[in-house]
Structure formats: C-alpha cells, structure tokens
Write an enzyme that holds these catalytic residues in place. Structure first.
Site, mmCIF file in Angstrom:
data_model
loop_
_atom_site.group_PDB
_atom_site.id
_atom_site.type_symbol
_atom_site.label_atom_id
_atom_site.label_comp_id
_atom_site.label_asym_id
_atom_site.label_seq_id
_atom_site.Cartn_x
_atom_site.Cartn_y
_atom_site.Cartn_z
ATOM 1 N N CYS A 345 0.833 -1.217 0.000
ATOM 2 C CA CYS A 345 0.000 0.000 0.000
ATOM 3 C C CYS A 345 0.854 1.247 0.000
ATOM 4 O O CYS A 345 1.869 1.307 0.703
ATOM 5 C CB CYS A 345 -0.845 0.082 1.259
ATOM 6 S SG CYS A 345 -1.919 -1.299 1.483
ATOM 7 N N ARG A 440 -12.604 0.168 -6.656
ATOM 8 C CA ARG A 440 -12.253 0.000 -5.243
ATOM 9 C C ARG A 440 -11.567 1.255 -4.689
ATOM 10 O O ARG A 440 -11.629 1.549 -3.517
ATOM 11 C CB ARG A 440 -11.317 -1.213 -5.162
ATOM 12 C CG ARG A 440 -10.829 -1.600 -3.808
ATOM 13 C CD ARG A 440 -10.186 -2.958 -3.948
ATOM 14 N NE ARG A 440 -9.555 -3.428 -2.735
ATOM 15 C CZ ARG A 440 -9.369 -4.706 -2.477
ATOM 16 N NH1 ARG A 440 -9.757 -5.635 -3.302
ATOM 17 N NH2 ARG A 440 -8.773 -5.088 -1.362
HETATM 18 P P1 XMP Z 1 -0.685 -7.171 3.402
HETATM 19 O O1 XMP Z 1 0.132 -6.347 4.353
HETATM 20 O O2 XMP Z 1 -1.197 -8.416 4.008
HETATM 21 O O3 XMP Z 1 -1.961 -6.258 3.076
HETATM 22 O O4 XMP Z 1 0.068 -7.396 2.133
HETATM 23 C C1 XMP Z 1 -3.034 -6.704 2.306
HETATM 24 C C2 XMP Z 1 -4.154 -5.673 2.367
HETATM 25 O O5 XMP Z 1 -3.748 -4.427 1.777
HETATM 26 C C3 XMP Z 1 -4.892 -3.741 1.254
HETATM 27 N N1 XMP Z 1 -4.565 -3.366 -0.124
HETATM 28 C C4 XMP Z 1 -4.159 -2.130 -0.490
HETATM 29 N N2 XMP Z 1 -4.042 -0.981 0.215
HETATM 30 N N3 XMP Z 1 -3.271 0.117 -1.730
HETATM 31 C C5 XMP Z 1 -3.610 0.150 -0.412
HETATM 32 O O6 XMP Z 1 -3.491 1.212 0.218
HETATM 33 C C6 XMP Z 1 -3.362 -1.005 -2.503
HETATM 34 O O7 XMP Z 1 -3.042 -0.999 -3.686
HETATM 35 C C7 XMP Z 1 -3.840 -2.178 -1.853
HETATM 36 N N4 XMP Z 1 -4.101 -3.433 -2.298
HETATM 37 C C8 XMP Z 1 -4.529 -4.131 -1.216
HETATM 38 C C9 XMP Z 1 -6.056 -4.706 1.328
HETATM 39 O O8 XMP Z 1 -6.843 -4.302 2.429
HETATM 40 C C10 XMP Z 1 -5.379 -6.045 1.560
HETATM 41 O O9 XMP Z 1 -6.200 -6.978 2.226
#
Ligand code: XMP
Length: 522
Positions: A345, A440
């Site tokens: 993120c 999203r």
């Molecule tokens: P981890 O830390 O497990 O996080 O890799 C997965 C979660 O991150 C969120 N997610 C995003 N958040 N930009 C964001 O700010 C993104 O592009 C993105 N893609 C996923 C999502 O909640 C996921 O479960």
C-alpha cells in the site's frame, strides 16, 4: 494473598489492559511493532488452544485467518486451501463477473483429494512438447491423462516415457492404452471419495493414480495415492476444514460498489451478480473498497442486506469508530479495519491518510462491541506475532503478502538471480486498476485517465504451500496464547496486557549480534 494482589497491581501499572493502554496514547498512532504483550500466569499448553472464531450471522471459522481479496492472492485454489485449513478465502473481483461465479463454484464443489481439472495431454502432441510444458510450468509430476479432442479418455502417459530421449515420439505411441488404465465412474465415488480411493489403492498393488470418468468416458478428475495418504493423515489434525452445513468448503467473494455510466450505483448489476454468487453457495460477500465510510459503500451494503437478509456481509475499509457504526447500521456483519498498513500500500504516502493498525483496531473495536459486529484486521501482517497482537482486538486477520508467495496464489513463478518469486501487487496499483479494480479506489476503469495509484507492484519469494505457511502462523498464534494463559480467542482478547516498546526494545526483539545462518522458519 495480599502479596499476590500487590504484585498484581504493580504489574498492572506497567502492563495495561487495552482500555487503560490505548487511551493513554490517544494522540499517537501505534502499530504492531510499537507494542508488545506481557506474559501472564498460564496453565495452557499451546497445542491445547482453540482458534475457533465466530464472525456473526452463522459464519464460523476454525482458524482466524482470511486470505485477502486481491488478484495476486485469492482465486479458487487459494480459497480451497484456506478453507481446508479451517480459514476462509475471499475471491477477488478483478475478473469478469461470470468468471468469479465459476471460481466460487469450484470451491463449493471441491471434493478433497480429487483433482477436478488435471493437466492433460493429447495423442498428437510430442513427448518433447510435454517436457517443455513441465519445464515451463514447473510441474513436480510427469504422469498425464491423455484425452482426445472431445475430452474422452484415450490413455495415460506414464512418467517413465516422459524423457528427453523420446522427445520426437508422439504421445499416441507412448501412452498406456485406455483399456489398461484404472478408472472409476464419478457416480461410484460415493459420499467419502477418499475412503473409496484408499480402498482401491490397497486392492491394486503398485497403482498410484486413479482416473475419474463419467458415463460417456469423459475425464472428470484424477486421484493420486500420495494425496489420499496425506489427507488420511490430516483427518487426525487439530484444525478441521471450514465447511457449511452441507459439508462444502466455505467460500467468500468480493464485490465492488460498481457505478453505471451516469456515476450512480449500478444496483441492478450488483444485485444480479450477488444473486448468482448466492445461487452458487457463496457463504459471505465482501464489499471491498479503500474507503468504506462513504455513501456508495453504505448504500451497497444496505441494498444487499435488504435483498439477502441472512447473507453474511463483510464491508470496509475503515479506521474510525464512526466508520464501523456506519457500516454496522447499513447491515454489515463484519467490518474490515485497515487503511494503508498493507505491504504493497502507498495510500499513506500518496494521500497522506491512514492510521497505524493497532490504534485503528482499538478505536474500531469500541464501536464494534456496541454494534455487535466483528472486526477484521486487514493488512500489515508480516509475522505470526503481529497476528497475536491483532487478535487481541479483532475476530480475525486478513492477509495478503504473507500468502502471496504460496503455490496456491495465482500467477506464475519467476526465476531471478537463481531465486524463485511470485508477483504480488496492490489492488490500487496501476496494473491492477487497469485490470479492473479501479472502482475499489474510487476511480473509473480508464487507463488513459490520470489517476494516482495507491499501491505498488512487487515480488514475493516463493513460500511453499498454504499448509506450510499456515502451520507456521498457527504455531505462532498458539504459542502467544500459551504465554498469556488463553485457552481460546475470547480469553486472548480479555487477558491481553500491553506495553509500548522503545526503538532499542524493537531491535532487541529481532535476532541481533549474531550471524544468522537460517531464518526461524527454515
Ligand atoms: P498485506 O500487508 O497483508 O496487506 O500485504 C493486504 C491488504 O492491503 C490492502 N490493499 C491495499 N491498500 N493500496 C492500499 O493502500 C493497494 O493498492 C492495496 N491493495 C490491497 C487490502 O486491504 C489487503 O487486504
């Protein structure tokens, strides 16, 4: 007894309950590494701890881990592996709606031990083509069913002929003919296909593969002896698969708050799609967005709640008590908490917005308790200790990065500098948004338009199977519960005592002053 009380209150002046600890840091955002949990008197052995969790509306898991609805994490293979381990997979929605329906069907129709779509070859292929396929896809096996152009079983290509010396020979010349191949009609598999296959392998000395066909002799699946043996052993495992009342594996699916050409919520499209998911037996839908405390998400959840009164609905993401209350009022069963903690993120960098995860969870928990909804800690988990901390405030965790390197995650394995990797990308990355996830993040699916991505494209080192990764994580959770004397997750939430860690304390927490030969989980 008095002495015990004194030291008890002495301890509690350092190691505080959530309600004493977090408000004392009310102006500071804390995340996993900022805090640690204190040990407590324990009569609980880690292996005796129970990890069952109730997310509401009848949705119960045997382990509190959910795989994230991301296009490099959860499709049917991951969802099957998660449910078999007692957890849940949320199938992403970065694919055509029809495809998502069939992904859900695959999970709901999964027969454990039966490979429903085995890799097949055709009689006209060369053995050299088959060798190339094995190399390209990195298959660890080299026996293949052979089918004709109508899908009918033509024979079996045994591994002892899949050799470079026969590269120029046709499969038709090398196959074991249909009449000699052991098969079973799918109707004969009965209620317990594993027991049936187990009996077959015992009765047929030296046969390791059983092909499943239908009345027309079309190939319907493959059962291998090694799978049957593994499953028979797993049946004695502590954590049972997460199943519905009909003994089918649990499966979740993400849906987006899709808008029509006029920018209004596309109610008809969303309702039609969710009806399709429900028909296929989906156990929970997740209205997944980066900002869940919005009219669009609230309206979507409300519309789904009205149309499907009993369907468990996960909604998010939020990081405020007001956000949780808003989604609970709209009809959510469980609320995802996390804005910007994810490993891919960049929301906090790009938008300057988001809250460190432990503080966000504490704030969200206050409203969740009032509104009787579950909260799910979504993002930022990099180790089992983070999960233990997250579970002191939430009912389950959602993981992306920690599972993205698994064999069951979508995507090819890449080799770079002798190491093996899998792609992992944020759903707010440009590539994922172009593939469909723009809604999203509140953007239109229009690659030519200038948008600020909120995620990166990355790689994860190949991590092995989901079984292996979850075994490590579960071991860590159980160990944490043993240290706190918590027999189950409710006791973990009630007993947790926190203290802030200094930067020196953080360094002390990781291996230090040694030359590391192996990481902890090798
Ligand atoms: P981890 O830390 O497990 O996080 O890799 C997965 C979660 O991150 C969120 N997610 C995003 N958040 N930009 C964001 O700010 C993104 O592009 C993105 N893609 C996923 C999502 O909640 C996921 O479960």
């Amino acid at each position: 007894m008095a002495a015990h009380k004194d030291s008890d209150s002495f301890d509690s002046s350092f190691y505080k309950s959530a309600d004493a600890f977090f408000p004392s840091y009310s102006g500071i955002g804390l995340t996993f590494d900022d805090i640690t949990l204190a040990t407590l008197y324990s009569e609980i052995l880690p292996r005796e701890t129970q990890l069952d969790t109730d997310l509401g509306a009848g949705l119960q898991l045997h382990i509190p881990i959910i795989s994230s609805d991301m296009d490099t994490v959860t499709e049917s293979r991951m969802a099957i592996a998660m449910a078999l381990n007692g957890g849940l997979g949320l199938i992403h929605h970065n694919m055509p709606e029809r495809q998502q329906l069939s992904e859900v069907s695959r999970v709901k129709h999964h027969v454990h031990g039966l490979i429903q779509e085995p890799i097949k070859v055709t009689p006209d292929q060369l053995i050299g083509d088959v060798l190339e396929l094995i190399e390209q896809k990195r298959f660890a096996f080299s026996t293949f069913p052979v089918v004709d152009d109508k899908g009918k079983l033509a024979g079996l290509l045994p591994s002892h002929v899949v050799k470079p010396r026969y590269a120029k020979r046709k499969v038709a010349e090398a196959l074991q003919p249909r009449s000699q191949v052991h098969t079973i009609n799918q109707k004969e598999l009965g209620k317990d296909p594993i027991a049936r296959a187990d009996k077959f392998f015992t009765e047929h000395l030296g046969i390791h593969k059983l092909l499943v066909v239908d009345d027309k002799d079309t190939l319907r699946g493959l059962i291998t002896m090694s799978d049957v043996e593994r499953i028979t052993q797993e049946r004695r495992a502590q954590f049972k698969p997460a199943r519905d009342a009909n003994f089918h594996l649990l499966c979740g699916a993400a849906v987006s708050a899709t808008r029509n050409a006029f920018g209004e919520l596309d109610r008809e499209r969303i309702l039609t799609h969710v009806s399709g998911l429900v028909e296929r037996g989906v156990d929970v839908v997740a209205v997944s967005t980066a900002h869940g405390h919005t009219k669009g998400v609230g309206d979507t959840v409300k519309m789904l709640r009205d149309a499907f009164p009993k369907l468990p609905i996960i909604a998010g993401n939020v990081t405020s008590a007001e956000g949780v209350e808003f989604l609970a009022r709209a009809g959510a069963t469980a609320v995802k908490v996390g804005q910007g903690p994810g490993s891919i993120c960049t929301t906090r960098i790009v938008a300057g917005v988001g809250i460190p995860q432990m503080t966000a969870l504490y704030v969200a928990r206050q409203a969740a308790a009032k509104k009787k909804v579950a909260i799910l800690a979504d993002g930022g988990i990099t180790k089992s200790g983070d999960i233990v901390k997250a579970l002191t405030l939430s009912k389950a965790v959602i993981c992306g990065g920690i599972l993205a390197g698994c064999t069951e995650a979508p995507g090819e394995v890449l080799e770079i500098g002798g190491k093996l990797y899998k792609q992992y990308r944020g759903m707010g990355s440009l590539a994922a948004m172009k593939a469909g996830s723009a809604a999203r993040y509140g953007h239109e699916k229009n690659p030519t338009q200038k948008v600020a991505p909120e995620g990166v494209e990355a790689l994860k080192e190949v991590a092995g199977s989901v079984d292996r990764v979850l075994a490590q994580l579960i071991g860590g959770i159980q160990s944490g519960m043993g240290y706190l004397g918590a027999a189950n997750l409710a006791q973990l939430r009630e007993k947790a005592r926190y203290i802030r860690v200094s930067p020196a304390g953080q360094r002390e927490a990781a291996p230090h002053d040694v030359v590391e030969l192996k990481t902890g989980n090798q």
